[in-house]
Scaffold this motif. Structure first.
Motif, PDB file in Angstrom:
ATOM      1  N   GLY A  49     -33.004 -88.954  42.012  1.00 53.24           N
ATOM      2  CA  GLY A  49     -33.098 -90.386  41.753  1.00 53.24           C
ATOM      3  C   GLY A  49     -33.967 -91.167  42.703  1.00 53.24           C
ATOM      4  N   ALA A  50     -34.566 -90.523  43.704  1.00 52.55           N
ATOM      5  CA  ALA A  50     -35.420 -91.240  44.649  1.00 52.55           C
ATOM      6  C   ALA A  50     -36.749 -91.612  43.989  1.00 52.55           C
ATOM      7  CB  ALA A  50     -35.685 -90.390  45.890  1.00 52.55           C
ATOM      8  N   ALA A  51     -37.310 -92.756  44.380  1.00 55.45           N
ATOM      9  CA  ALA A  51     -38.673 -93.121  44.005  1.00 55.45           C
ATOM     10  C   ALA A  51     -39.601 -92.487  45.034  1.00 55.45           C
ATOM     11  CB  ALA A  51     -38.838 -94.633  43.993  1.00 55.45           C
ATOM     12  N   VAL A  52     -40.407 -91.519  44.612  1.00 55.50           N
ATOM     13  CA  VAL A  52     -41.179 -90.692  45.542  1.00 55.50           C
ATOM     14  C   VAL A  52     -42.665 -90.770  45.217  1.00 55.50           C
ATOM     15  CG1 VAL A  52     -41.507 -88.379  46.489  1.00 55.50           C
ATOM     16  CG2 VAL A  52     -39.234 -89.097  45.709  1.00 55.50           C
ATOM     17  N   GLU A  53     -43.464 -91.038  46.257  1.00 52.88           N
ATOM     18  CA  GLU A  53     -44.918 -90.945  46.123  1.00 52.88           C
ATOM     19  C   GLU A  53     -45.389 -89.669  46.793  1.00 52.88           C
ATOM     20  OE1 GLU A  53     -49.119 -93.253  47.131  1.00 52.88           O
ATOM     21  OE2 GLU A  53     -47.201 -94.213  47.622  1.00 52.88           O
ATOM     22  N   MET A  54     -46.187 -88.872  46.069  1.00 51.65           N
ATOM     23  CA  MET A  54     -46.731 -87.626  46.596  1.00 51.65           C
ATOM     24  C   MET A  54     -48.151 -87.859  47.067  1.00 51.65           C
ATOM     25  SD  MET A  54     -46.035 -84.343  47.011  1.00 51.65           S
ATOM     26  CE  MET A  54     -47.107 -83.693  48.299  1.00 51.65           C
ATOM     27  N   ILE A  55     -48.395 -87.591  48.344  1.00 52.41           N
ATOM     28  CA  ILE A  55     -49.723 -87.736  48.945  1.00 52.41           C
ATOM     29  C   ILE A  55     -50.236 -86.344  49.292  1.00 52.41           C
ATOM     30  CG2 ILE A  55     -51.043 -88.716  50.865  1.00 52.41           C
ATOM     31  CD1 ILE A  55     -48.752 -90.860  51.027  1.00 52.41           C
ATOM     32  N   GLY A  56     -51.291 -85.912  48.627  1.00 54.95           N
ATOM     33  CA  GLY A  56     -51.804 -84.570  48.847  1.00 54.95           C
ATOM     34  C   GLY A  56     -53.118 -84.368  48.136  1.00 54.95           C
ATOM     35  N   ILE A  77     -44.993 -90.738  41.926  1.00 56.57           N
ATOM     36  CA  ILE A  77     -46.119 -91.665  42.014  1.00 56.57           C
ATOM     37  C   ILE A  77     -47.306 -90.887  42.573  1.00 56.57           C
ATOM     38  CG2 ILE A  77     -46.957 -93.805  43.060  1.00 56.57           C
ATOM     39  CD1 ILE A  77     -43.924 -94.540  43.386  1.00 56.57           C
ATOM     40  N   LEU A  78     -48.417 -90.873  41.844  1.00 56.98           N
ATOM     41  CA  LEU A  78     -49.555 -90.024  42.191  1.00 56.98           C
ATOM     42  C   LEU A  78     -50.814 -90.820  42.514  1.00 56.98           C
ATOM     43  CD1 LEU A  78     -49.100 -87.229  39.478  1.00 56.98           C
ATOM     44  CD2 LEU A  78     -48.130 -87.338  41.792  1.00 56.98           C
ATOM     45  N   ASP A  79     -50.658 -92.081  42.883  1.00 53.88           N
ATOM     46  CA  ASP A  79     -51.816 -92.928  43.151  1.00 53.88           C
ATOM     47  C   ASP A  79     -52.680 -92.391  44.283  1.00 53.88           C
ATOM     48  OD1 ASP A  79     -50.717 -94.517  41.221  1.00 53.88           O
ATOM     49  OD2 ASP A  79     -50.076 -96.129  42.572  1.00 53.88           O
ATOM     50  N   ASN A  80     -52.096 -91.678  45.228  1.00 54.76           N
ATOM     51  CA  ASN A  80     -52.839 -91.150  46.371  1.00 54.76           C
ATOM     52  C   ASN A  80     -52.869 -89.629  46.387  1.00 54.76           C
ATOM     53  OD1 ASN A  80     -53.690 -93.532  48.087  1.00 54.76           O
ATOM     54  ND2 ASN A  80     -51.509 -93.984  47.781  1.00 54.76           N
ATOM     55  N   LEU A  81     -52.776 -89.028  45.197  1.00 56.60           N
ATOM     56  CA  LEU A  81     -52.987 -87.585  45.060  1.00 56.60           C
ATOM     57  C   LEU A  81     -54.452 -87.391  44.676  1.00 56.60           C
ATOM     58  CD1 LEU A  81     -50.632 -85.085  43.304  1.00 56.60           C
ATOM     59  CD2 LEU A  81     -53.082 -84.785  43.347  1.00 56.60           C
ATOM     60  N   GLN A  82     -55.215 -86.720  45.533  1.00 57.45           N
ATOM     61  CA  GLN A  82     -56.661 -86.637  45.372  1.00 57.45           C
ATOM     62  C   GLN A  82     -57.092 -85.278  44.834  1.00 57.45           C
ATOM     63  OE1 GLN A  82     -58.777 -88.238  48.853  1.00 57.45           O
ATOM     64  NE2 GLN A  82     -56.836 -89.086  49.548  1.00 57.45           N
ATOM     65  N   ARG A  83     -58.120 -85.298  43.979  1.00 55.42           N
ATOM     66  CA  ARG A  83     -58.716 -84.072  43.446  1.00 55.42           C
ATOM     67  C   ARG A  83     -59.974 -83.762  44.251  1.00 55.42           C
ATOM     68  NH1 ARG A  83     -56.470 -83.045  38.333  1.00 55.42           N
ATOM     69  NH2 ARG A  83     -57.244 -80.921  38.695  1.00 55.42           N
ATOM     70  N   VAL A  84     -60.093 -82.522  44.718  1.00 55.80           N
ATOM     71  CA  VAL A  84     -61.172 -82.137  45.623  1.00 55.80           C
ATOM     72  C   VAL A  84     -61.868 -80.889  45.097  1.00 55.80           C
ATOM     73  CG1 VAL A  84     -60.040 -83.168  47.637  1.00 55.80           C
ATOM     74  CG2 VAL A  84     -59.576 -80.776  47.051  1.00 55.80           C
ATOM     75  N   LEU A 118     -55.444 -90.386  54.269  1.00 57.86           N
ATOM     76  CA  LEU A 118     -54.143 -91.036  54.171  1.00 57.86           C
ATOM     77  C   LEU A 118     -54.307 -92.449  53.618  1.00 57.86           C
ATOM     78  CD1 LEU A 118     -52.626 -89.905  57.595  1.00 57.86           C
ATOM     79  CD2 LEU A 118     -51.978 -89.079  55.317  1.00 57.86           C
ATOM     80  N   PRO A 119     -53.348 -92.929  52.843  1.00 54.24           N
ATOM     81  CA  PRO A 119     -53.486 -94.253  52.222  1.00 54.24           C
ATOM     82  C   PRO A 119     -53.435 -95.374  53.246  1.00 54.24           C
ATOM     83  CG  PRO A 119     -51.322 -93.335  51.761  1.00 54.24           C
ATOM     84  CD  PRO A 119     -52.122 -92.236  52.394  1.00 54.24           C
ATOM     85  N   SER A 120     -54.081 -96.488  52.903  1.00 57.27           N
ATOM     86  CA  SER A 120     -54.173 -97.617  53.826  1.00 57.27           C
ATOM     87  C   SER A 120     -52.840 -98.332  54.015  1.00 57.27           C
ATOM     88  CB  SER A 120     -55.212 -98.621  53.322  1.00 57.27           C
ATOM     89  OG  SER A 120     -54.867 -99.099  52.025  1.00 57.27           O
ATOM     90  N   ASP A 121     -51.911 -98.158  53.063  1.00 52.41           N
ATOM     91  CA  ASP A 121     -50.632 -98.872  53.140  1.00 52.41           C
ATOM     92  C   ASP A 121     -49.510 -98.015  53.726  1.00 52.41           C
ATOM     93  OD1 ASP A 121     -50.268 -97.069  51.089  1.00 52.41           O
ATOM     94  OD2 ASP A 121     -49.346 -98.514  49.710  1.00 52.41           O
ATOM     95  N   LEU A 122     -49.868 -96.951  54.444  1.00 55.23           N
ATOM     96  CA  LEU A 122     -48.854 -96.017  54.927  1.00 55.23           C
ATOM     97  C   LEU A 122     -47.837 -96.698  55.848  1.00 55.23           C
ATOM     98  CD1 LEU A 122     -48.270 -93.004  54.504  1.00 55.23           C
ATOM     99  CD2 LEU A 122     -49.500 -92.543  56.637  1.00 55.23           C
ATOM    100  N   GLU A 123     -48.276 -97.708  56.592  1.00 49.53           N
ATOM    101  CA  GLU A 123     -47.369 -98.398  57.507  1.00 49.53           C
ATOM    102  C   GLU A 123     -46.216 -99.090  56.790  1.00 49.53           C
ATOM    103  OE1 GLU A 123     -50.999 -97.737  59.904  1.00 49.53           O
ATOM    104  OE2 GLU A 123     -50.587 -98.295  57.823  1.00 49.53           O
ATOM    105  N   ARG A 124     -46.335 -99.303  55.508  1.00 49.95           N
ATOM    106  CA  ARG A 124     -45.278 -99.981  54.754  1.00 49.95           C
ATOM    107  C   ARG A 124     -44.271 -98.989  54.160  1.00 49.95           C
ATOM    108  NH1 ARG A 124     -49.704-103.227  53.087  1.00 49.95           N
ATOM    109  NH2 ARG A 124     -49.757-102.326  50.989  1.00 49.95           N
ATOM    110  N   THR A 125     -44.287 -97.749  54.636  1.00 48.31           N
ATOM    111  CA  THR A 125     -43.387 -96.707  54.149  1.00 48.31           C
ATOM    112  C   THR A 125     -42.000 -96.872  54.764  1.00 48.31           C
ATOM    113  OG1 THR A 125     -45.258 -95.185  53.967  1.00 48.31           O
ATOM    114  CG2 THR A 125     -43.052 -94.205  54.019  1.00 48.31           C
TER     115      THR A 125
END
Length: 297
Positions: A49-56, A77-84, A118-125
């Protein structure tokens, strides 16, 4: 909750026993399962049930396409999941007849998750969960930024490596298994609860908590307010892959729900045990209804 970590495709083969050096053994047909410690722990928390953003990072390949779809299907939430351009990370796993696994990881795209990505809003985690299957400097930087922003930082130090002082000082929770605890302390793995508690005390900072998991023997913790232990659940083991990830993801979900540490440990222990009764990494992770039935909560 944000998870900074690895995303892999797991290639799993069942064997009667693991091969010795220089030996070849026959196994089952291989199976593909979504995995990676970061993704596993993110999915474990999301299913509860957690709201989770995956950064990778994922490669622009077939494995990457499949894993992106899987994570989206889990509601992450995949807004900061990057394709390389690098290939998607992969783990090659043998599982013996006792359910014990041996894993070799090819990092691939995970290795280019640099601190600059890393996302610019990480400090708001509010809660940050990380492991060590991505570059250590990225983990250090993410921990420092979240801690400076007032968030809570959890590190599952796996695979074990020497941790810089700056990273240790930024942690609220350090989670390791018995083997990793021994490696971090430069000695053997703790053999029982008493030794595990001693290891946890040595590893924790003045204001942080260290948790040492002991597989089918349970887990211990050492915190500023005291220490304790939880016994393991007895289950028929099918596959131990992702048991530790299930434990960690559940622990952070429970803590983020303001559960007391002892209750969070019990829930995490139950999730890890339940995961061992099923095959695969993410396919074996329980949802909240399953966890409640199993743990009788």
């Amino acid at each position: 909750m944000k998870v900074v970590g690895s995303i892999n495709m797991d290639v799993v083969v069942e064997v009667e026993r693991a091969p010795e050096a220089g030996e070849t053994v026959l196994g089952s047909d291989y199976r593909l399962h979504p995995g990676g410690k970061g993704a596993n722990q993110a999915v474990a928390a999301a299913r509860l049930g957690a709201a989770v953003e995956m950064i990778g990072c994922l490669g622009r390949d077939a494995y990457g396409d499949t894993l992106y779809g899987t994570l989206r299907g889990e509601g992450l939430i995949l807004d900061n999941l990057q394709r390389v351009t690098q290939p998607t990370g992969a783990a090659f796993i043998t599982v013996d007849q006792d359910g014990q696994n041996r894993i070799v990881v090819s990092p691939g795209a995970n290795a280019v998750l640099t601190s600059a990505r890393l996302p610019s809003d990480l400090e708001r985690t509010d809660w940050l969960l990380m492991q060590l299957e991505v570059p250590l400097d990225t983990v250090r930087m993410a921990a420092s930024r979240v801690r400076n922003g007032g968030g809570r930082v959890v590190l599952n130090a796996a695979p074990a490596t020497v941790l810089p002082a700056e990273l240790l000082e930024a942690l609220d929770y350090l989670v390791v298994n018995e083997t990793e605890a021994g490696e971090l302390l430069g000695g053997p793995a703790p053999a029982d609860f008493e030794q595990a508690l001693q290891a946890a005390e040595r590893l924790r900072g003045a204001d942080s908590t260290t948790i040492v998991t002991l597989g089918d023997r349970g887990a211990v913790w050492a915190a500023p307010a005291g220490s304790g232990q939880v016994e393991a659940y007895t289950v028929a083991v099918v596959d131990t892959t992702a048991c530790g990830d299930s434990f960690v993801g559940t622990l952070v979900w429970a803590l983020s729900e303001n559960e007391p540490l002892e209750q969070a440990m019990k829930l995490a222990n139950a999730a890890g045990a339940l995961t061992a009764t099923r095959a695969g990494a993410q396919p074996s992770l329980p949802d909240l209804n399953e966890l409640r039935r199993f743990a009788s909560i």
